[in-house]
Design a protein around this motif. Structure first.
Motif, PDB file in Angstrom:
ATOM      1  N   PHE B 591      34.353  -3.804 -29.231  1.00  0.00           N
ATOM      2  CA  PHE B 591      33.341  -3.059 -29.979  1.00  0.00           C
ATOM      3  C   PHE B 591      32.433  -4.108 -30.588  1.00  0.00           C
ATOM      4  O   PHE B 591      32.865  -4.890 -31.428  1.00  0.00           O
ATOM      5  CB  PHE B 591      34.000  -2.221 -31.072  1.00  0.00           C
ATOM      6  CG  PHE B 591      35.057  -1.300 -30.529  1.00  0.00           C
ATOM      7  CD1 PHE B 591      34.714  -0.030 -30.086  1.00  0.00           C
ATOM      8  CD2 PHE B 591      36.380  -1.709 -30.437  1.00  0.00           C
ATOM      9  CE1 PHE B 591      35.681   0.811 -29.560  1.00  0.00           C
ATOM     10  CE2 PHE B 591      37.345  -0.868 -29.911  1.00  0.00           C
ATOM     11  CZ  PHE B 591      36.998   0.401 -29.466  1.00  0.00           C
ATOM     12  N   ASN B 593      28.966  -5.138 -32.561  1.00  0.00           N
ATOM     13  CA  ASN B 593      27.837  -4.752 -33.399  1.00  0.00           C
ATOM     14  C   ASN B 593      26.831  -5.877 -33.354  1.00  0.00           C
ATOM     15  O   ASN B 593      27.178  -7.035 -33.511  1.00  0.00           O
ATOM     16  CB  ASN B 593      28.279  -4.566 -34.853  1.00  0.00           C
ATOM     17  CG  ASN B 593      28.971  -3.260 -35.037  1.00  0.00           C
ATOM     18  OD1 ASN B 593      28.696  -2.307 -34.312  1.00  0.00           O
ATOM     19  ND2 ASN B 593      29.884  -3.225 -35.987  1.00  0.00           N
ATOM     20  N   GLN B 595      22.977  -7.215 -34.503  1.00  0.00           N
ATOM     21  CA  GLN B 595      21.825  -6.995 -35.380  1.00  0.00           C
ATOM     22  C   GLN B 595      20.802  -8.098 -35.158  1.00  0.00           C
ATOM     23  O   GLN B 595      21.127  -9.279 -35.166  1.00  0.00           O
ATOM     24  CB  GLN B 595      22.268  -6.996 -36.833  1.00  0.00           C
ATOM     25  CG  GLN B 595      21.167  -6.493 -37.740  1.00  0.00           C
ATOM     26  CD  GLN B 595      21.487  -6.768 -39.190  1.00  0.00           C
ATOM     27  OE1 GLN B 595      21.621  -7.911 -39.599  1.00  0.00           O
ATOM     28  NE2 GLN B 595      21.604  -5.703 -39.971  1.00  0.00           N
ATOM     29  N   ASN B 606      19.206  -2.697 -34.585  1.00  0.00           N
ATOM     30  CA  ASN B 606      20.667  -2.614 -34.601  1.00  0.00           C
ATOM     31  C   ASN B 606      21.142  -1.983 -33.316  1.00  0.00           C
ATOM     32  O   ASN B 606      20.630  -0.956 -32.907  1.00  0.00           O
ATOM     33  CB  ASN B 606      21.140  -1.740 -35.763  1.00  0.00           C
ATOM     34  CG  ASN B 606      21.277  -2.548 -37.025  1.00  0.00           C
ATOM     35  OD1 ASN B 606      21.889  -3.608 -37.029  1.00  0.00           O
ATOM     36  ND2 ASN B 606      20.671  -2.049 -38.105  1.00  0.00           N
ATOM     37  N   ARG B 607      22.120  -2.604 -32.708  1.00  0.00           N
ATOM     38  CA  ARG B 607      22.678  -1.982 -31.505  1.00  0.00           C
ATOM     39  C   ARG B 607      24.192  -2.078 -31.585  1.00  0.00           C
ATOM     40  O   ARG B 607      24.753  -3.009 -32.147  1.00  0.00           O
ATOM     41  CB  ARG B 607      22.204  -2.714 -30.229  1.00  0.00           C
ATOM     42  CG  ARG B 607      20.762  -2.492 -29.841  1.00  0.00           C
ATOM     43  CD  ARG B 607      20.464  -1.082 -29.384  1.00  0.00           C
ATOM     44  NE  ARG B 607      21.208  -0.679 -28.217  1.00  0.00           N
ATOM     45  CZ  ARG B 607      20.734  -0.703 -26.978  1.00  0.00           C
ATOM     46  NH1 ARG B 607      19.509  -1.116 -26.741  1.00  0.00           N
ATOM     47  NH2 ARG B 607      21.470  -0.312 -25.966  1.00  0.00           N
ATOM     48  N   ARG B 608      24.848  -1.059 -31.006  1.00  0.00           N
ATOM     49  CA  ARG B 608      26.305  -1.080 -30.903  1.00  0.00           C
ATOM     50  C   ARG B 608      26.669  -0.951 -29.441  1.00  0.00           C
ATOM     51  O   ARG B 608      26.083  -0.145 -28.729  1.00  0.00           O
ATOM     52  CB  ARG B 608      26.920   0.124 -31.628  1.00  0.00           C
ATOM     53  CG  ARG B 608      27.176  -0.095 -33.067  1.00  0.00           C
ATOM     54  CD  ARG B 608      27.336   1.256 -33.745  1.00  0.00           C
ATOM     55  NE  ARG B 608      27.068   1.124 -35.159  1.00  0.00           N
ATOM     56  CZ  ARG B 608      28.017   0.818 -36.037  1.00  0.00           C
ATOM     57  NH1 ARG B 608      29.264   0.689 -35.654  1.00  0.00           N
ATOM     58  NH2 ARG B 608      27.713   0.693 -37.312  1.00  0.00           N
TER      59      ARG B 608
END
Lengths: 252, 914
Positions: B591, B593, B595, B606-608
């Motif tokens: 996972f 994250n 930025q 922002n991307r996940r």
């Protein structure tokens, strides 16, 4: 198309030959179970010459450094006998006679018994050797001796003497020069650095002999090795700095 | 059968005291015939003291019964027979195990050693479990030869032209010296530094993975390793070599290598100075720093270098290289701690000219032809430090501390002039580009790992931490002038000073726990990894003021960027090893994250991402050296920040990179089928690999080329990218003349896709390469190698179906070494490359390169030698590289060193320490 008869026959022979050669190929090693070995014993006599003494210096100039003597080991699959080759050895004289110069050693591998006849300081002794168990340390080192591939094994005898032995698997007899044995093959090379002496096989022949234990027939007063050892320790006590060399030669 | 059981029972009853026995049957491995009189020796495993011995009977059977066998913790049983390779096994008796039966198959040495001249056949080769051991003195090498020449003599080993070592067709990853790493795992360097006459034994084996060593359960991951056992008497010595050479065309070469072995401490020093383009030992100069786990993530943070030069040679231009290195290897007296340090200095200067001709296919029959020429002058100085401390706390736990550090200083200058023309040969644009940059880099990466084995076999814990800090400062001048023919587009001039600072910090920790399953035949692993990365990019551009000073900031091309990434990765895997098959499977998920923050423009992105990594392998072994395996692996690739939102730059005005914030991760699927069959004794190897790769949502580019020849490049997701490839190789040796042959086939199809001027382009390329290699070598006489390969290539672009490229490449190479009388060795090699003409590459190019040398050795020990060599006798080296991909085909020519003569003086030295 039909093959002619001779072609069939030929291929049959080829197969037979191939089969038989392949069989031979896998089992071609020669094993000697009976025969005679001639050893050359070389002793560095300068090691016991006192240069401080005038005769010692003189001998260094006149004598060869190595005293060479030949010994013969005859063996069958049951017995072996080790003795000096008197014809050759007597021709060469030496100012000093060594204790083990005319040792005769007889071994019976079936009963694991060893007897020897020795001339020590003028006396003839018949000795029954202790069934000593030498702890051989095996190595992977090899060398060729008299045309046979030999493996090296090391041992410590009498708690202090370092021994290097080369034995051949192709002589499946557990014997060797003097009273040495216990390896899975005949010892063809032996070196004892502290005694400045080496034994190396120079000739090996498959001439079979009829050795029996009759040789012990004329033996009188066979003594145990341990008894002789105590006796000799005292006898050689006043032999100066080389006494240990003489002592060990007497009980090898 | 029943009778023998009764006998055994009876004998057990009568021998009321404990009797132990070793029994077996000895036979020839090829004819299967029983071997009579084979010697069976039992020795104590601890001190090699002879315990008992026996011989086999007519049926090949042997039995050695001895009551004392049980008192030894473990014993070695050695089976030997004249002219056969000895075999051995180790065993331990207990109250439960009182008798052991083994089938022993002996191999004739004839088969193993047919091709080599062997002085002492008995112990030349031994096979102990998985290790093949060669006795070095049994193989002939020239006096003062290095280990590399020894390797060439050993059956089953192959050395390539670049020094890469292959054992039974597999690449050797490491060469160890007395079990220790020497010169950071560089097999080529080690094999050139160590003298052949120092080596007692060469041991070849498969090193198991860290995990397999930790758990004792095979996970199928292996690497080929060679260990050089140094002779006892050579463990205290100084040795090395030096050479000095000078030649025509301002060429020169000099090197010095000194090694000092002193029992547990080994030190080596080397220095090379070369202006011949044979940079040689620094081929593996750029090792990956840090940890592989971190590298996988850091690739998404990569950004293009400002000056376009990565600091390597890569066969471009005329290099002058100076490199120095010191290596030290020490062990504490109790063997619990070992230290390894490696320090290197590297100085490379390259000057040259490179010309590139390219053709771009455009939709609707258009074409763009470009011509570029670059003059460059580059220089880099690099210092590197590498250190490892290994500490065994006890027999179950070890701690390892590693540190990598480097700094570099790079100066690069180049001048580029070029033009682009359309299909009617009308000028579209012309440009001039000049840059000069200074770049300073610094990196430090300490790492700590802890391994613990539990008392329960198979249970283990593995903790790993790494910190990596990289800082790069670059500044310099850029001047570009672009003239566009079409007046609707602007022609412009840029004259700027650039000041860039890039800094990044990574910190990562991982923990792996291993637990045995299925009665110790399998292993379950659980792992967790946390990674945090913080990067900042400062990009400032300044325009020239009236006073000729660059102090007006260009706010459009200046920026400060921060990229932060936090990744949590969890995973689980399973390895199961049964008697003849092996299963490995696992699933990892992370996972991430992400930025991205632009300080000057005050926007935040922002991307996940959720990334999946499934994998599975099944391999079945069909006999000892034959196996089939089938594997699948899937991998999510997340877009790099440069693809999402690039740093705006004007370094190349005709080449504009645009970001795509909506870019999705891509998913790569790979299916692989492998067949392996090795028969080392007969020098036969056969392997085949069939691979299919399919990429979903693959990253590609949307390129638009406007009428001024300017290219706008934007990353996009595209489907339809796939590769199919079959590779097969078969090696064998003729029985009569003992000639080694190697044949290979490489067949495949690659489909790639992109968008050109809003038209979907699909490029399909097919290739078939056939290779044949012949090798024959006779010790002390000659070595001969001939290689021929033919390649058929076809590429079709959907943009212009009739413009398909078809070209044939023919490569021939011959290398011949002849040992003449009077200590003279003659060497020659010849290679021919024939590149046929294509619709774009209008002419066919034939390259014939012929080199030759003569070495005369002096003195009885041959320690001094003189070499005369001529490089490129025909003076025809052109440095041509042709490439064709998607919709671009190009030919590059760069300045290379052509014909020159060189005279070299060499000295080998060797002295033992008191």
């Amino acid at each position: 198309m039909k093959k002619p008869m001779y072609a069939k026959l030929r291929s049959f022979f080829v197969i037979v030959i191939l089969l038989s050669t392949s069989k031979c190929f896998s089992q071609y090693a020669i094993f000697l179970r009976e025969g005679t070995i001639e050893y050359e014993r070389k002793f560095n006599q300068f090691s016991i010459l006192d240069i401080d003494q005038p005769w010692g210096k003189n001998h260094r100039e006149t004598e060869l450094q190595f005293k060479t003597e030949t010994f013969i080991l005859e063996f069958t699959s049951d017995y072996s006998i080790y003795r000096p080759n008197l014809k050759i050895n007597e021709a060469k004289s030496f100012y000093l006679s060594l204790p083990a110069q005319d040792n005769i050693v007889f071994k019976n591998y079936r009963t694991k018994q060893i007897w020897s006849k020795r001339n020590i300081l003028g006396n003839t002794f018949w000795i029954e050797h202790d069934a000593k168990h030498i702890q051989w340390k095996m190595t992977s080192e090899t060398r060729m001796i008299a045309g046979f591939e030999c493996k090296r094994a090391n041992a410590l005898i009498f708690d202090s003497l370092y021994v290097v032995a080369y034995f051949s698997e192709q002589l499946p007899i557990s014997s060797g020069p003097e009273s040495f044995s216990g390896l899975p093959g005949m010892i063809l090379g032996l070196a004892i650095p502290d005694l400045h002496t080496t034994w190396f096989a120079t000739k090996i022949s498959s001439r079979s002999l009829s050795i029996t234990d009759k040789i012990l027939g004329n033996a009188t007063d066979i003594q145990k090795q341990s008894k002789i050892q105590t006796l000799l320790k005292e006898a050689f006590n006043n032999h100066g700095r080389y006494s240990s060399i003489f002592y060990f030669f007497s009980i090898l | 059968m029943r009778f023998s059981i009764i006998l055994i029972i009876c004998s057990l009853c009568f021998n009321s005291y404990s009797q132990y026995s070793v029994e077996g049957r000895v036979s020839d491995s090829l004819t299967k015939a029983p071997i009579k009189d084979a010697l069976v020796t039992i020795i104590n495993a601890q001190d090699s003291i002879l315990i008992a011995y026996g011989r086999s009977n007519e049926n090949g059977n042997f039995k050695i019964a001895d009551s004392t066998l049980g008192k030894y913790p473990s014993i070695h049983v050695l089976i030997s027979y004249p002219e056969y390779v000895s075999s051995s096994f180790t065993l331990s008796f207990s109250n439960l195990v009182r008798s052991v039966f083994r089938e022993v198959k002996l191999l004739t040495k004839q088969f193993l050693l047919d091709e080599v001249i062997v002085k002492n056949r008995l112990s030349a080769i031994r096979i102990v479990k998985d290790t093949v051991e060669f006795k070095a003195d049994s193989f002939w090498v020239a006096k003062n030869a290095d280990v590399n020449s020894l390797f060439k003599q050993l059956p089953g080993l192959q050395i390539n032209e670049d020094g890469t070592i292959y054992a039974y067709g597999e690449r050797v990853q490491k060469v160890l010296v007395d079990g220790e790493e020497y010169f950071s795992r560089d097999p080529v360097l080690v094999s050139k530094m160590i003298r052949a006459d120092m080596v007692d034994k060469v041991q070849l084996y498969d090193k198991k993975s860290d995990q397999a060593q930790l758990t004792g359960i095979d996970d199928g991951k292996k690497e080929k390793v060679i260990n050089l056992k140094i002779k006892e008497e050579k463990k205290r010595s100084i040795f090395g070599k030096t050479s000095v050479g000078a030649g025509s065309e301002d060429t020169y070469n000099g090197d010095l290598m000194v090694n000092r072995f002193n029992d547990k401490s080994k030190t080596a020093l080397f220095g090379i100075l070369s202006a011949t383009g044979k940079v040689g030992l620094s081929a593996k100069e750029e090792d990956n720093f840090g940890n592989e786990d971190a590298n996988a993530f850091s690739s998404s943070l990569n950004v293009q270098e400002l000056d376009g030069w990565n600091g390597r040679f890569e066969n471009n231009g005329l290099p002058i290289v100076t490199t120095l290195g010191i290596h030290n290897n020490d062990k504490s007296k109790d063997n619990n701690t070992s230290y390894n340090t490696d320090v290197r200095y590297f100085d490379l200067r390259i000057n040259g000219l490179r010309t590139v001709n390219s053709e771009y296919l455009l939709p609707s029959g258009g074409k763009l032809l470009s011509k570029d020429s670059f003059y460059f002058s580059n220089k880099i100085i690099k210092n590197k430090l590498f250190g490892v401390v290994d500490f065994a706390i006890d027999s179950l736990s070890t701690i390892k501390f590693t540190i990598h550090a480097s700094n570099s200083k790079k100066v690069s200058n180049y001048q580029n002039t070029g033009e682009q023309r359309d299909v009617n040969n009308n000028l579209v644009n012309s440009f001039f580009n000049k840059r000069s940059f200074n770049t300073d880099g610094f990196e430090i990466a300490p790492a700590l790992s802890f391994k613990h084995r539990f008392k329960k076999t198979g249970r283990g814990l593995y903790i790993n931490s790494l910190f990596d800090m990289i800082e790069t400062k670059a500044n310099g001048f850029i001047y570009t002038k672009t003239s566009v023919t079409n007046t609707q587009f602007p022609s412009d001039t840029i004259d700027q000073f650039k000041d860039y600072i890039t800094s990044s910090q990574f910190i990562t920790s991982s923990i792996t726990f291993l637990e045995p399953i299925s009665k110790g035949q399998g292993i379950l692993s659980l792992n967790y990894q946390l990674l945090y990365a913080n990067n900042s990019f400062i990009r400032n551009s300044f325009n020239k003021n009236f006073d000729s000073k660059y102090n007006i900031i260009d706010s459009f091309f200046s920026n400060e960027f921060k990229v932060k990434m936090l990744v949590n990765k969890i995973g689980s895997g399973i390895n199961l090893k049964k008697k003849n098959y092996f299963i490995n499977g696992g699933l990892d998920v992370d996972f991430a994250n992400f930025q991205q923050q632009s300080s000057y423009r005050k926007d935040i992105l922002n991307r996940r991402f959720i990334n999946w990594y499934p994998k599975a392998t099944i391999s079945v072994s069909l006999g000892k050296l034959r196996s089939i395996s089938f594997s699948y692996s899937g991998e999510t690739k997340q877009p790099s920040f440069d693809q999402l939102q690039p740093l705006r730059n004007n370094n190349e005005p005709l080449f504009v990179i645009q970001g795509n914030e909506n870019l999705q991760p891509s998913f790569n699927n790979t299916l692989q089928f492998t067949y392996l069959n090795r028969k080392p004794i007969e020098a036969k190897n056969m392997w085949a690999t069939f691979t299919i790769t399919k990429i979903q949502n693959g990253f590609s580019t949307n390129d638009s080329i406007d009428a001024s020849g300017r290219k706008y490049i934007k990353s996009i997701n595209i489907d339809g990218v796939q590769n199919i490839n079959l590779y097969a190789q078969y090696d064998f040796r003729t029985k009569v003349k003992k000639v080694n042959f190697s044949t290979g086939i490489n067949l495949g199809r690659a489909i790639s896709a992109n968008i050109v001027n809003s038209v979907y382009n699909n490029t399909s390329s097919k290739f078939l390469t056939l290779t044949g290699i012949m090798r024959k070598s006779v010790s002390r006489k000659y070595d001969l190698m001939v290689r021929y390969s033919i390649g058929l290539n076809q590429a079709t672009s959907s943009l212009q179906r009739d413009e398909s490229f078809f070209y044939v490449t023919n490569t021939f190479r011959l290398s011949y070494d002849k040992y003449l009388v009077n200590q003279i060795v003659f060497h020659t090699d010849f290679s021919a490359n024939i590149l046929t003409r294509t619709s774009f590459f209008g002419n066919s190019v034939n390259l014939y390169i012929w080199n030759a040398s003569l070495v005369k050795k002096f003195l009885k020990d041959e320690s001094i030698s003189l070499q005369i060599s001529v490089n490129d006798i025909l003076n025809s080296n052109k440095g041509i590289v042709r490439t064709a991909n998607t919709y671009v085909a190009s030919e590059q020519r760069s300045s290379v060193l052509t014909r020159y003569g060189l005279v070299t003086f060499m000295w080998n030295f060797n002295r033992s320490l008191k």
